[in-house]
Write a protein that holds these residues in place. Structure first.
Motif, short mmCIF file in Angstrom:
data_model
loop_
_atom_site.label_atom_id
_atom_site.label_comp_id
_atom_site.label_asym_id
_atom_site.label_seq_id
_atom_site.Cartn_x
_atom_site.Cartn_y
_atom_site.Cartn_z
N LEU A 22 0.85 -1.19 0.00
CA LEU A 22 0.00 0.00 0.00
C LEU A 22 0.88 1.24 0.00
O LEU A 22 1.81 1.34 0.80
N LEU A 23 0.58 2.19 -0.89
CA LEU A 23 1.39 3.39 -1.04
C LEU A 23 0.52 4.63 -1.17
O LEU A 23 -0.59 4.56 -1.67
N LYS A 24 1.08 5.76 -0.77
CA LYS A 24 0.45 7.05 -1.03
C LYS A 24 1.21 7.82 -2.10
O LYS A 24 0.65 8.61 -2.82
N ASP A 25 2.51 7.56 -2.20
CA ASP A 25 3.39 8.26 -3.13
C ASP A 25 3.23 7.71 -4.54
O ASP A 25 3.43 6.52 -4.78
N LYS A 26 2.89 8.57 -5.50
CA LYS A 26 2.67 8.15 -6.88
C LYS A 26 3.95 7.65 -7.55
O LYS A 26 3.89 6.98 -8.57
N GLN A 48 -5.55 2.42 -7.63
CA GLN A 48 -4.75 3.64 -7.68
C GLN A 48 -5.29 4.75 -6.79
O GLN A 48 -4.60 5.71 -6.52
N ALA A 49 -6.52 4.64 -6.35
CA ALA A 49 -7.11 5.71 -5.54
C ALA A 49 -8.06 5.10 -4.52
O ALA A 49 -8.73 4.12 -4.83
N PRO A 50 -8.15 5.61 -3.35
CA PRO A 50 -7.37 6.71 -2.80
C PRO A 50 -5.95 6.30 -2.43
O PRO A 50 -5.07 7.13 -2.26
N VAL A 51 -5.71 4.99 -2.33
CA VAL A 51 -4.38 4.46 -2.00
C VAL A 51 -3.93 3.56 -3.15
O VAL A 51 -4.74 2.83 -3.72
N GLU A 53 -2.36 0.34 -4.52
CA GLU A 53 -2.29 -1.01 -3.96
C GLU A 53 -1.75 -1.98 -5.01
O GLU A 53 -2.26 -2.06 -6.12
#
Length: 65
Positions: A22-26, A48-51, A53
């Motif tokens: 899981l990432l927040k950084d694009k 891709q949104a909101p996180v 994965e």
């Protein structure tokens, strides 16, 4: 940082075949697949949104298709 954490998880949990990342950084949208390709891991973008994965598998036969 996400690639380093994935690398550590792969090393410390060698009996696991699949990991959810899981990432927040694009930036991870290109970093994680590039790392997986280098390591010959299967990588699948799940969301891709909101996180962001990813499903990362050591072997294609495991949870990955």
């Amino acid at each position: 940082m996400p690639v380093i954490k994935l690398k550590q998880a792969l090393h410390h949990q060698q009996d696991e075949n699949a990991f959810i990342v899981l990432l927040k950084d694009k930036g991870g949208l290109r970093d994680i697949p590039a790392f997986c390709q280098q390591q010959k891991l299967h990588c699948e973008l799940l969301a891709q949104a909101p996180v962001i994965e990813f499903l990362v598998c050591r072997k294609k036969e495991s949870l990955c298709r």
